[in-house]
Design a protein around this motif. Sequence first.
Motif, PDB file in Angstrom:
ATOM      1  N   GLU A  95      18.199  29.183  31.191  1.00  0.00           N
ATOM      2  CA  GLU A  95      18.225  27.898  30.514  1.00  0.00           C
ATOM      3  C   GLU A  95      17.985  26.773  31.517  1.00  0.00           C
ATOM      4  O   GLU A  95      18.681  26.662  32.527  1.00  0.00           O
ATOM      5  CB  GLU A  95      19.579  27.693  29.820  1.00  0.00           C
ATOM      6  CG  GLU A  95      19.934  28.755  28.790  1.00  0.00           C
ATOM      7  CD  GLU A  95      19.076  28.675  27.540  1.00  0.00           C
ATOM      8  OE1 GLU A  95      18.520  27.582  27.278  1.00  0.00           O
ATOM      9  OE2 GLU A  95      18.958  29.684  26.829  1.00  0.00           O
ATOM     10  N   ASP A  98      21.125  24.268  32.336  1.00  0.00           N
ATOM     11  CA  ASP A  98      22.273  24.577  33.184  1.00  0.00           C
ATOM     12  C   ASP A  98      22.005  25.663  34.225  1.00  0.00           C
ATOM     13  O   ASP A  98      22.892  25.997  35.004  1.00  0.00           O
ATOM     14  CB  ASP A  98      23.492  24.958  32.335  1.00  0.00           C
ATOM     15  CG  ASP A  98      23.212  26.117  31.382  1.00  0.00           C
ATOM     16  OD1 ASP A  98      22.218  26.842  31.591  1.00  0.00           O
ATOM     17  OD2 ASP A  98      23.995  26.303  30.426  1.00  0.00           O
ATOM     18  N   SER A 102      20.504  33.770  29.319  1.00  0.00           N
ATOM     19  CA  SER A 102      20.850  34.203  27.965  1.00  0.00           C
ATOM     20  C   SER A 102      19.702  35.044  27.416  1.00  0.00           C
ATOM     21  O   SER A 102      18.626  35.103  28.005  1.00  0.00           O
ATOM     22  CB  SER A 102      21.092  32.994  27.057  1.00  0.00           C
ATOM     23  OG  SER A 102      21.366  33.397  25.720  1.00  0.00           O
ATOM     24  N   SER A 188      25.038  32.079  30.343  1.00  0.00           N
ATOM     25  CA  SER A 188      25.429  30.902  29.583  1.00  0.00           C
ATOM     26  C   SER A 188      26.385  31.359  28.487  1.00  0.00           C
ATOM     27  O   SER A 188      25.959  31.827  27.425  1.00  0.00           O
ATOM     28  CB  SER A 188      24.185  30.232  28.978  1.00  0.00           C
ATOM     29  OG  SER A 188      24.541  29.107  28.211  1.00  0.00           O
TER      30      SER A 188
END
Length: 212
Positions: A95, A98, A102, A188
């Motif tokens: 992602e 951040d 995932s 995440s």
Amino acid sequence: MPKLSADHRPRTRLVQARRLLAIAQTGLHYATSDFDRERYEEIAGIAHNQIAELASMETGKVAELFSLESGYANPKLDVRCAIFDEVGRILLVREAADGLWSIPGGWANVGLSPAENAAKEAREESGYTVRIERLLAVWDMNKHAHPPSTFHIWKLVFLGATEKAGAIIGSETDSVNFFSLEDLPSLSLGRILPEQIGRLVELYRAGSVDFD
């Protein structure tokens, strides 16, 4: 989506606030008198204040977050795609927001079926064009150890078989790779948990489905 830290903000208070807001939203949808509308707007305001306190947000920001939510209140639908390579490793995307990993996925889009949404998200976030083969899991995030979320979310995970590779075309992810269970990167946790990835591997191998 805003996340709440799980250490000192009780999940039960958040669940109660979300239920209160759902009652207000549904009530406003069906209200036929100014008196009823005023009461439901007051309930919504109380719920906004509670969520703002739990999330360390301004009440106005919470009200803005939910301003597009109208009609009968329903859980939000998060649709994801589990993709495995020839040796059983699972595909993860990083992602951009951040730097955590995932399985590809996101909110379901209007106009597409759940399976079509899963294939679309896989294509955009990983670059892989996939054929959706079957459903692996239907999970209520409240029943798993995710960090508490402002929304009540159901997660649908589909099994995707790769047909061809390509470049990432979305802006939400910036890297993609296959990982074994023994070598998972930092995940995440608002999107996927290590134990859920382990469960998906089991479901993939067993040809079964899991649901809450």
